[in-house]
Design an enzyme around this catalytic site. Structure first.
Site, PDB file in Angstrom:
ATOM      1  N   ASP A   1       0.853  -1.043   0.151  1.00 17.28           N
ATOM      2  CA  ASP A   1      -0.031   0.026  -0.115  1.00 17.28           C
ATOM      3  C   ASP A   1       0.956   1.132  -0.099  1.00 17.28           C
ATOM      4  OD1 ASP A   1      -2.089   1.600   0.162  1.00 17.28           O
ATOM      5  OD2 ASP A   1      -1.972   1.760   2.281  1.00 17.28           O
TER       6      ASP A   1
ATOM      7  N   ASP B   1      -1.473  -1.204   5.857  1.00 18.67           N
ATOM      8  CA  ASP B   1      -1.581  -0.383   7.033  1.00 18.67           C
ATOM      9  C   ASP B   1      -2.651  -0.832   7.839  1.00 18.67           C
ATOM     10  OD1 ASP B   1      -3.324   0.912   5.514  1.00 18.67           O
ATOM     11  OD2 ASP B   1      -2.649   2.995   5.976  1.00 18.67           O
TER      12      ASP B   1
ATOM     13  N   ASP C   1      -6.929  -2.765   3.458  1.00 17.22           N
ATOM     14  CA  ASP C   1      -6.028  -3.855   2.851  1.00 17.22           C
ATOM     15  C   ASP C   1      -6.245  -5.250   3.523  1.00 17.22           C
ATOM     16  OD1 ASP C   1      -4.457  -1.594   1.565  1.00 17.22           O
ATOM     17  OD2 ASP C   1      -3.721  -1.248   3.330  1.00 17.22           O
TER      18      ASP C   1
END
Length: 1203
Positions: free
Chosen positions: A482, A845, A849
């Site tokens: 990410d 994080d 995700d």
């Protein structure tokens, strides 16, 4: 067997979902059941154990196929590559006729799934319980459907009309009974259940068989040792499982003990325990409450904290489902972002906004394990199996050892039968071969290596909830990241504002140096267009919103506590104490249309405080905001200006507004989103800086050196993502970036895909930045050997999947930047990489995700929120330094597993060869000889061999992921042949010696001095014969020259093999750094050499050894040294010689079978790839491109890479 497809015998459960399964119907057959019971008795329960391991065999043996409608049990088989099977009994719910009559009169929807499930006139409901979810039989559709879910076919209007006034008590009772309790029930698993489950593992069953056999042979000591080792492993495993069970129970415990307010038909608002909720009930939402189910907001508004699901403690605004007249399903009506209407289970309601003095209402949508929180808990209870080739290869390898053992068994039966041994002894000797050929201590040895790696990771701040995935970390060759919060800093700094003035942009206002901004529409947008709230005297919300609002120096007033008033959620912003602006007293934010990643924008309706001017402000992705603005208000150089900032890594937000031409406050507050988001005036760009984390560049450089591919998957702007990729080193200097843009078909126009090269140049007339990127129409890269990277956004990715699927895998081979990706697209992308044969890691994080972290082979979360429970690994260091550390430990653990497996297999074969040689003389090792080899040598070595730490530098190649590979098999074969030669030579040569005499009375003859006189010799011989006669009763059957020779050779050979197979660089620290192993093996060598050369009568007697001449002992040592030299040279010069294996691959034209490797080879031969400066159209049927392209089908993933 059992797969005879009758009508309705087979169906699909959860089609299209992650837990999709085939379901087969079976009914009871009395004769089969009786035969199986007889089989259980005669097999002493082994058949029952076999059915426990193979559930489908249990069903096929006990039941006969039938339709699902008649079934008494169902067989379930997952449709993924793992094909896991289980079986469930079909259960019944009996309804009373009185309750059913009342329900029929009260229900507003006779076509509901509840009504379809009731079998009339029996008033029964058939259901099955699978992975905590209840499925009821739909008598109309003839299939099992989920209970505890409100049907999706309802339109917005029907939901409002049917449920807004509440559900009748008579209907509630039936719904609760059929749907089951609204609980996420994760009980603490009793220790005895965990023990039974662990003990019934095939490895432990084999150990139990071995121990029983050893007790029968009075091999007590090692039996006790194996029992203790197994108990330690079982206790540790049970303890870990128990701790996870307790932790998970605590996580969901509070969910089941909530009292909620429910609105009932003719009953008003009343209190109810949340466990009694059913789909269709109306919840009255109050402030500071925890939601016990998924609910659809139909009245009023809410602000909730969804950190339990997303990992981010950012307030999220929820809006009510509109009451529209159309007949399409409510999810289709709100297709862009229907989740903005849903209050998810486990989330905290921070604030509520009542509507027209009516309480905030939500209809219960999903209950129990069907909810968002329930789904998260189920993913932990029933994780996706690890598709790891090492474990499958291990089973094949063990089967080979078992096959070898059967050959030895046949040999043993023949030898001992021909010698006239008793039948009982023949059986024991034959069965003993199995326990020798298959090492019972192998599970404990492999578990030790994983435990050591897990402890090292914990010391580094990386916590693991799935230890078996540690080995998978060593196979990774692609890692997805990410961007925001992972590669770049979490927070944003407001760098400046670029105001727009009609046809052009004005000069940038640098807010970092001059924070003052004059009052105007641009200032108004920054002060009001956000979702910030005041909670506990602190302004909370999205970091971007906070930075933007802080720059205005205005303040946000805390709303009133009265939850039932109309203005509870109407926030007011006013000039702060340090502001000089007195243009207006303040602004009231009347209505908010929240931001969503799919819409890429948010907007608010505002009113000047104590005035009658109403305005609309919009904020979002610049391209999206500009599309809602009047053309003449958007600067003509909009694209160039946007690129100027995004290509330098800035995050850019567009702002717009318009004044509403109405003064009626009531009408203004009832305006719909589509009514206000049109004909706006573009105000300018908000430029925010998102800095790279200091650790990002070195880590990506390290991964690149290790030939581990890096990919960025982000929800941010595409150009910003490309620049971050370049600045971080993910896209190396000199590489080409090809932008892919695909568009959906419109009307008669087909879907299109365009390819454009992005090239770095210096900007003109600007001294602010050093680098800018512009678009150039170039037919081909200047140097065709340069690397190239594809970049695209989420909408393009979606179009490619739907209309250009034949290009998807080609693009993914060089796809590096994926921007504006939704959480679902992130998960899908990870899965597509897996289908290409990549071993995929994901680092995020934890915000959007979670799905990708779950989907990846190895997911590591940088968030310590509850969402991190979906990730196998969690780092308490908020940067990507944990990634190379995890890969290093994974590679070390993988190599350790190979070393231990190879050593244990070789030790078994060494002992197997020795025992079979001694069987030729109807003897074997003595118990203490077995004990010394098994416990003092092998067990200690296998446990300490795993203590090597990971090598600090990532190698440019990864260790082999397969146990059954040519180098490893050759290594095992060479060492087996050496051991075979060594022991056969010792066995034969000892019989050729002059001092060799067979028989118990001759075991002392070899140590008679050869240089004594004849008289003395005769005297000594007489003494020996006398001693032998006296002590013949004390001499055991094991004390032979062959036994002593073979045992000493085999024992020292085990130590030699341990030294040879214990690997160091490039994946583990050198062997000499493993001090415990070095000390242990030194002591073992010293003890073995002591036994070889020091003739102590009592010691030899205890170990059933006999004395041999010193010259013979020296000969044995020379034989061992030769074996060590040959084994070491073979290992270093052949097995570990990568150059040699690469040369052999070239000679034999070996090519990797990995799908992505095959595709790379094909693309190198394609002169038209990559396409540039062109636009392609989807063919009719959306299956292929116009032109010859080749069609690649996604193969079923199997990690079988050889390179």
């Amino acid at each position: 067997m059992g797969e005879a497809h009758k009508d309705g015998h087979r169906a699909l459960l959860n089609p299209g979902e992650e837990n999709e399964m085939d379901i087969f119907g079976y009914r009871t057959h009395i004769c089969r059941k009786v035969l199986c019971i007889i089989g259980y008795i005669f097999s002493l329960g082994f058949l029952l154990l076999l059915f426990y391991w193979k559930p489908e065999w249990h069903v096929w043996a006990n039941y006969v196929p039938c339709s699902l409608e008649e079934a008494s049990v169902v067989l379930l088989k997952t449709t993924d590559e793992f094909k896991q099977t289980s079986w469930k009994k079909v259960k019944w719910i009996q309804l009373s006729s009185k309750d059913f009559i009342a329900y029929s009169a009260a229900t507003k929807d006779p076509d509901s799934n509840i009504n379809k499930a009731i079998i009339k006139p029996d008033l029964k409901v058939r259901y099955i319980q699978v992975q905590k979810i209840r499925y009821i039989w739909d008598n109309s559709e003839k299939q099992f459907t989920k209970a505890g879910i409100l049907e999706d076919h309802y339109s917005c209007a029907s939901i409002h009309s049917m449920f807004e006034s509440g559900v009748a008590a008579e209907e509630e009772g039936i719904r609760r009974l059929i749907c089951g309790p609204n609980i996420i029930d994760v009980g603490i698993i009793p220790i005895w259940k965990l023990l039974v489950k662990e003990v019934l593992n095939p490895f432990y069953v084999f150990q139990l068989f071995s121990v029983c056999l050893w007790f029968a042979e009075e091999y007590i000591e090692y039996s006790v040792a194996i029992i203790l080792m197994s108990l330690i492993c079982i206790v540790l495993s049970v303890y870990t499982l128990r701790q996870q069970s307790v932790k998970l129970h605590k996580l969901v415990e509070s969910h089941n003990n909530i009292t909620v307010s429910v609105y009932g038909e003719d009953r008003g608002i009343f209190e109810l325990e949340s466990r009694h909720l059913a789909p269709g009930d109306i919840l009255v939402i109050k402030r500071n409450t925890l939601l016990p189910c998924d609910a659809l907001l139909i009245k009023g508004g809410c602000i909730v904290n969804e950190s339990m699901l997303t990992g981010e403690s950012i307030p999220v605004t929820k809006t009510p489902l509109p009451n529209t007249d159309n007949t399409e399903p409510w999810k289709v009506h709100s297709i862009h972002d229907y989740k903005r209407h849903i209050l998810f289970c486990g989330t905290q309601v921070i604030q509520v906004k009542a509507s027209h003095n009516s309480p905030v209402k939500a209809v219960v949508l999903r209950t129990g394990f069907n909810t968002a929180k329930g789904d998260l808990v189920r993913s932990i209870l029933y994780p996706k199996p690890v598709n790891y080739k090492l474990y499958r290869d291990a089973v094949i390898f063990l089967c080979t050892l078992i096959g070898t053992a059967f050959i030895g068994m046949i040999y043993a039966v023949c030898v001992f039968s021909l010698s006239g041994s008793a039948a009982g002894e023949v059986v024991l000797k034959a069965l003993d071969v199995i326990t020798i050929a298959v090492p019972p201590a192998l599970p404990a040895a492999l578990t030790a290596g994983i435990m050591y790696a897990q402890k090292r990771l914990e010391k580094a701040g990386i916590f693991c909830i799935s230890p078996q995935r540690i080995n998978l970390c060593g196979t990774l060759n692609l890692f997805c990241f990410d961007k925001t919060g992972t590669l770049t800093e979490d927070g944003l700094d407001l760098w400046g504002v670029v105001p727009a003035n009609g046809y052009r942009f004005q000069n940038v206002i640098m807010l970092s140096s001059d924070p003052s901004l004059p009052w105007g529409p641009l200032f108004g947008a920054m002060a009001t267009c956000h979702s910030l709230i005041v909670l506990d005297d602190n302004v909370q919300g999205d970091p971007l919103d906070q930075k933007m609002f802080e720059s205005t120096c205005w303040v946000l007033e805390d709303p009133q506590e009265d939850n039932m008033t109309e203005n509870t959620q109407q926030r007011i912003v006013k000039p702060g104490l340090n502001t000089s602006s007195d243009a207006i007293e303040g602004i009231v934010i009347l209505q908010q249309f929240p931001f969503s990643s799919s819409l890429q924008r948010m907007s608010v309706i505002t009113q000047v405080l104590n005035g009658d001017e109403y305005a609309v402000y919009m904020k979002g992705a610049p391209e999206m905001v500009a599309s809602f603005c009047k053309t003449e208000s958007v600067p003509i150089n909009f694209s160039d200006e946007l690129e100027f900032y995004t290509k330098q890594g800035f995050r850019v937000i567009g702002l717009a507004y318009k004044i509403l031409d109405m003064k009626d406050h009531k009408k203004v507050t009832t305006l719909k989103r589509e009514e206000v988001e049109s004909d706006l005036i573009f105000l300018g760009l908000l430029v925010l800086e998102n800095r790279l984390k200091l650790e990002t560049r070195p880590v990506l450089k390290e991964l690149n050196r290790a030939k581990i591919r890096s990919v960025m998957i982000t929800g941010d702007n595409l150009q910003t993502a490309i620049t971050v990729a370049k600045n971080s080193g993910m896209i190396s200097e000199g590489s080409n970036v090809i932008l892919i843009e695909a568009k959906e078909p419109t009307g008669s126009d087909l879907a299109t895909i365009a390819w454009t090269l992005v090239e770095g140049i210096k900007p003109k007339d600007s001294d602010i930045m050093n680098i800018c990127i512009s678009m150039e129409d170039v037919s081909k890269p200047a140097d065709e050997n340069l690397h190239y990277h594809f970049a695209m956004n989420g909408s393009t990715y979606q179009v490619i999947i739907q209309h250009f699927n034949n290009l998807l895998q080609k693009i993914l081979i060089h796809g590096t930047v994926f921007a504006r990706m939704s959480p679902g697209q992130k998960s899908n992308l990870v899965e597509e990489f897996q289908k290409l044969g990549y071993s995929v890691g994901m680092c995020g994080d934890g915000a959007n995700d979670c799905g990708a972290l779950k989907m990846a082979h190895v997911g590591i979360s940088l968030s310590e929120q509850e969402a991190s429970v979906s990730s196998p690994f969690t780092s308490n260091t908020p940067n990507i330094e944990c990634v190379p550390h995890l890969i290093k430990e994974g590679r070390a653990a993988l190599v350790t597993s190979f070393c231990v497996f190879k050593y244990m297999a070789l030790y078994s074969m060494i002992q197997y060869i020795g025992v079979l040689l001694l069987y030729w003389q109807q003897t074997t090792y003595a118990n203490y000889q077995f004990l010394f080899q098994d416990l003092a040598i092998t067990t200690v070595i296998s446990v300490t061999m795993s203590l090597n730490h990971a090598y600090p530098k990532l190698s440019s190649y990864k260790p082999p992921a397969q146990l059954i590979s040519p180098p490893l098999l050759l290594s095992v074969l060479i060492n087996i042949i050496l051991s075979l030669i060594l022991q056969i030579c010792g066995f034969i040569i000892v019989q050729k010696q002059q001092w060799y005499m067979s028989g118990l009375s001759s075991i002392y003859s070899a140590c008679v001095p050869t240089n004594v006189s004849e008289t003395n010799s005769l005297l000594i011989n007489n003494n020996i014969n006398l001693t032998a006669t006296v002590n013949s009763a004390e001499i055991s059957e094991f004390q032979t020259y062959e036994n002593t020779t073979i045992w000493l050779l085999a024992t020292l050979n085990c130590l030699i093999v341990a030294l040879v197979v214990s690997k160091g660089k490039p994946f583990r620290q050198p062997i000499y750094t493993n001090y415990i192993f070095i000390i242990v093996i030194t002591i073992q060598f010293a003890v073995c050499l002591f036994l070889l050369f020091v003739d102590i009568h009592n010691l030899y007697k205890a170990l059933d050894l006999v004395c041999t001449p010193l010259i013979w002992r020296g000969a044995l040592l020379i034989m061992l040294l030769i074996a060590f030299a040959v084994s070491y040279i073979a290992e270093e010069a052949i097995i570990e010689n990568r150059s040699l294996w690469n040369a052999m691959k070239k000679i034999f034209h070996y090519k990797s079978k990995s799908p992505y490797k095959r595709l790379q080879r094909l693309l190198k031969k394609d002169a038209e790839w990559p396409p540039l400066n062109r636009k392609d159209f989807a063919a009719q049927g959306n299956a292929a491109l116009n032109g010859e392209r080749g069609y690649y089908v996604n193969p079923t993933f199997e990690s079988n890479e050889h390179s």
